[in-house]
Design a protein around this motif. Structure first.
Motif, short mmCIF file in Angstrom:
data_model
loop_
_atom_site.label_atom_id
_atom_site.label_comp_id
_atom_site.label_asym_id
_atom_site.label_seq_id
_atom_site.Cartn_x
_atom_site.Cartn_y
_atom_site.Cartn_z
N VAL A 48 8.00 0.40 -8.51
CA VAL A 48 8.56 1.57 -9.46
C VAL A 48 9.58 1.16 -10.09
CG1 VAL A 48 9.03 3.80 -9.72
CG2 VAL A 48 7.31 3.36 -8.07
N ASP B 114 4.25 -9.79 -12.49
CA ASP B 114 3.69 -8.90 -13.32
C ASP B 114 4.78 -8.49 -14.61
OD1 ASP B 114 2.22 -6.77 -14.21
OD2 ASP B 114 2.69 -5.42 -12.72
N THR C 168 8.26 3.39 -15.19
CA THR C 168 7.11 2.39 -15.18
C THR C 168 6.41 2.39 -13.78
OG1 THR C 168 8.10 1.51 -17.06
CG2 THR C 168 6.18 0.21 -15.75
N GLU C 169 5.28 2.52 -13.56
CA GLU C 169 4.94 2.65 -12.52
C GLU C 169 3.80 1.38 -12.07
OE1 GLU C 169 3.45 6.79 -10.74
OE2 GLU C 169 4.18 7.35 -12.75
N LYS C 170 3.57 1.25 -10.88
CA LYS C 170 2.45 -0.01 -10.37
C LYS C 170 2.76 -1.17 -10.80
CE LYS C 170 -1.37 3.45 -10.68
NZ LYS C 170 -2.61 3.76 -11.51
N ARG D 235 0.69 -1.22 -0.04
CA ARG D 235 0.10 -0.05 -0.12
C ARG D 235 0.85 1.23 0.18
NH1 ARG D 235 -3.79 -1.60 5.18
NH2 ARG D 235 -3.97 -3.89 4.74
N TYR E 61 1.53 3.79 -1.62
CA TYR E 61 0.99 4.68 -2.77
C TYR E 61 1.77 5.83 -2.77
CZ TYR E 61 -2.73 1.44 -2.52
OH TYR E 61 -3.20 0.02 -2.44
N ALA F 65 5.63 5.68 -3.48
CA ALA F 65 5.83 5.12 -4.95
C ALA F 65 5.81 6.39 -5.54
CB ALA F 65 5.02 4.04 -5.26
N ASP F 66 4.64 7.25 -5.52
CA ASP F 66 4.48 8.42 -6.12
C ASP F 66 5.75 9.65 -5.96
OD1 ASP F 66 2.00 7.67 -6.77
OD2 ASP F 66 0.96 8.93 -5.80
N GLY G 81 1.79 -4.09 -8.37
CA GLY G 81 1.04 -3.26 -7.33
C GLY G 81 1.53 -1.77 -7.23
N THR G 82 2.54 -1.56 -6.23
CA THR G 82 2.97 -0.21 -6.23
C THR G 82 4.75 0.21 -6.55
OG1 THR G 82 3.41 -0.77 -4.03
CG2 THR G 82 1.35 0.47 -4.32
#
Length: 431
Positions: free
Chosen positions: A71, A169, A63-65, A43, A45, A48-49, A68-69
């Motif tokens: 980077v 992923d 590349t994000e997400k 979580r 978020y 990561a931003d 999940g979170t």
């Protein structure tokens, strides 16, 4: 002309410079912000931003997400090796007790849907600041290296979910295959010191949740019950004999019961008890033996109590042994010794902590190098050593653990750059 880093260590011309005082000030503010605003596993978020925005600002393809979170940032700088640098981002469900002015007051809900405080009591906020510093210096000094830098801000290390999620992923197919994967962790060593070793660096970790089934009754009528509290208490004590009586003294293992829950009222015998336990081992044979013993003991305690059914087992997390590549690790250690001096760089014993970082190297089939950086105030550490009280110093996952910012911050940034330079700038003559 010699380049001088923030700690006044001379660096040969053309090599990557250490962090400037201005950058260290900026990163210190970012670190304090991250520390005060921790996020639980998977979580991350906000964190990561922040990481993604930083990478974009400094010219990385972002590349994000991922998983999940997660980077991933790529900085391509001509022909050469590809080096993966990783920092984990997640915090712990712990109430901080450091009394720092930037201490966390955050609360949330943990993965078991329980209200909890949240704190960066493992130092991942420092890891994020380290990688941010290293990526900025790499971006601003492209003339000093060649190749590709892959910066990975990983989620969910504390729950062993993050690396697996990123790999699931498409990490291996979506991004370039690195020549080496590098990571470091702040630990309760003297700040400014670095520890390394080849081969086994960190233990395997297995966490289980176990439910014991009894029969509830009034607290005044125990004869009508099958008491799961007694069952659980007896099991916890017996589990401590696994290491002392079933593991050879030449091997090692740890069995810890971290959670024991049963009942809500003092005058009601509940019908269930729940344990969450953790096992750490270095050898697969020992791991299998210990886990089998844990299962056997819990099932036997249930049978001895006359439980209506055997315990229910579920796996919470699984960490592999972290094994450092021999040649790559020795190359990193030699570079670290040359930069920091042999007084600050030491070979260490394997640690009983666990990591999922090695899964990246295994997925790509490339070398893994993982080392540790001290975060304890040097004067306090020295005093504790003299007094024989090093084990009383705050350590990772303790509510009062938080690394001193200086020199921990600069040491970690420099260590990451020095290690990466083995592949990014291998042909530069060192003065």
């Amino acid at each position: 002309m010699m380049i001088v880093d923030s700690d006044k260590n001379p660096l040969p011309p053309a090599l990557l410079p250490g962090p400037s005082d201005k950058l260290l000030f900026e990163l210190e503010e970012i670190y304090k912000d991250l520390h005060a605003n921790p996020e639980l596993s998977m979580r991350e978020y906000r964190t990561a931003d922040i990481a993604a925005a930083w990478l974009k600002q400094h010219g990385f393809e972002v590349t994000e997400k991922v998983g999940g979170t997660g980077v991933v940032g790529l900085l391509r700088n001509g022909e050469g090796s590809t080096v993966m640098l990783r920092a984990d981002m997640d915090a712990l469900p712990i109430k901080e007790s450091t009394d720092l002015p930037y201490a966390s007051q955050a609360t949330g809900t943990d993965r078991f849907d329980q209200p909890t405080s949240i704190a960066h009591s493992c130092g991942h906020d420092m890891h994020v600041a380290w990688l941010m510093g290293a990526t900025r210096i790499l971006a601003e000094n492209r003339s000093a290296w060649r190749g590709t830098v892959m910066a990975v801000f990983q989620p969910g290390e504390e729950t062993a979910q993050g690396a697996r999620a990123m790999i699931a992923d498409g990490m291996v197919t979506r991004f370039p295959r690195p020549d080496v994967t590098l990571a470091q962790h702040v630990m309760p060593l003297s700040a400014g010191e670095i520890g390394w070793r080849t081969g086994t660096m960190l233990s395997a970790g297995d966490s289980w949740e176990v439910t014991l089934f009894g029969r509830g009754a009034h607290g005044s009528m125990p004869q009508k019950s099958i008491d799961p509290v007694v069952m659980a208490a007896s099991a916890v004590m017996r589990l401590q004999s696994v290491v002392s009586r079933e593991v050879a003294m030449t091997d090692s293992a740890v069995v810890t019961v971290g959670t024991l829950k049963a009942g809500l009222s003092e005058n009601v015998i509940p019908d269930q008890a729940m344990l969450r336990l953790n096992v750490r081992t270095f050898k697969e044979q020992v791991r299998n033996r210990v886990l089998a013993a844990v299962k056997r003991i819990l099932e036997a305690e249930a049978a001895a109590s006359g439980a209506s059914k055997p315990p229910a087992f579920s796996v919470l997390s699984e960490y592999p042994v972290t094994r450092n590549d021999e040649a790559a690790t020795r190359a990193v250690a030699a570079a670290l010794e040359e930069h920091f001096g042999t007084a600050r760089v030491h070979e260490v014993q394997p640690a009983t902590a666990s990591e999922d970082f090695g899964l990246f190297g295994a997925a790509w089939g490339v070398p893994v190098v993982f080392w540790v950086v001290g975060g304890i105030d040097p004067d306090k550490f020295a005093a504790a050593e003299i007094a024989g009280k090093v084990d009383e110093l705050p350590a990772n996952h303790a509510p009062d653990f938080a690394p001193v910012i200086h020199p921990t911050l600069s040491t970690g940034i420099e260590a990451m750059l020095v290690a990466a330079s083995n592949w990014l700038a291998p042909n530069i003559t060192k003065a």
